[in-house]
Design an enzyme around this catalytic site. Structure first.
Site: not given
Length: 298
Positions: A161-163
């Site tokens: 996941f990106d943040g």
């Protein structure tokens, strides 16, 4: 007792995200749906090849066993019901226990996410993804030409996941977009002890965390945070996850480096990011989907 999906992780997925229907889709896009239906019917006995999200779905379904049904996968497709027969036939061919589906013949199917209480929606159709996100369902536009997942980790569901604007809100990203990197770093340094608000994929991460806790010895989940953040902005991200009571297995603070090569080494079954540039880079190495949320997608 009435049938219910309560307590299960529910994944809704379009047929083109699960299977490789790119050749058939070119016929569909000509606007001749009768020709498309005929093509799918002619190929009814020919299983479709696995699509971008196939590995993710297959591994999540492996969390089900004789003791518990922990994951439900539902087809949610703009296909017509006739073409839907091939989708179910293909799932059966690969041993995927998928029993439910809605086929809308070109109409937006996302509205059925609400009665399903879906934890995730994967589709190649951007408008449906945007509508799902607007309804509060974690959703991503699958890039159908993404590299397929590695088969090196058969007993792990690997998700990256990106943040900002994915797991977290776009609060900090808005500062970066408006004022630049230095202001962003200072903002995050000043608020290091203040947890970030949740983003559109926080509910999915929570559901995966529960699934891992309830899970089975045959399959586990490995998660990674892959972000353009770097020190000192790393601390707020870590403290936010700690505040949520959620562990991730790996965290990559890349400071703007291209994410694709790092994802290639992590070998996820799927990667989620809000910025198309990162997704285009990632899709050269791993299955990837665009989360069309946050300030970068206005």
């Amino acid at each position: 007792m009435p049938v219910t999906l309560d307590g299960q992780l529910v994944v809704a997925i379009s047929s083109r995200a699960l299977f490789d229907f790119e050749e058939e889709n070119r016929v569909f896009e000509t606007g001749d749906d009768r020709a498309y239906m005929k093509l799918q019917l002619d190929r009814l006995e020919e299983p479709a090849q696995p699509g971008v999200a196939f590995s993710l779905v297959k591994k999540l379904l492996a969390f089900n066993d004789s003791l518990a049904q922990r994951v439900e996968v539902v087809i949610l497709s703009r296909n017509d019901p006739v073409s839907g027969m091939r989708v179910f036939r293909s799932a059966q061919h690969y041993g995927l226990p998928i029993q439910r589906g809605s086929f809308t013949r070109g109409q937006p199917p996302w509205r059925y996410l609400r009665p399903l209480r879906a934890n995730l929606f994967l589709s190649t159709h951007l408008a449906d993804v945007r509508d799902a996100l607007g309804a509060g369902v974690p959703a991503a536009q699958v890039y159908p030409l993404s590299v397929r997942a590695s088969d090196a980790h058969p007993h792990e569901v690997r998700i990256a996941f990106d943040g900002d604007a994915v797991l977290f809100s776009d609060e900090a990203e808005r500062v970066f977009q408006a004022q630049g990197l230095n202001a962003f770093q200072q903002h995050e340094r000043d608020k290091a002890a203040q947890p970030l608000p949740g983003g559109p994929f926080k509910p999915l991460l929570e559901a995966l965390h529960r699934l891992q806790a309830e899970g089975t010895s045959a399959m586990r989940i490995r998660t990674a945070l892959v972000t353009a953040r770097s020190a000192p902005a790393h601390e707020r991200a870590i403290r936010t996850l700690m505040d949520w009571g959620i562990d991730v297995d790996e965290a990559m603070f890349l400071g703007g480096l291209p994410k694709g090569p790092f994802l290639r080494e992590f070998e996820p079954d799927f990667f989620f990011d809000d910025q198309t540039g990162h997704i285009e880079s990632a899709a050269q190495h791993v299955p990837a989907g665009h989360v069309a949320s946050g300030v970068a997608n206005l």
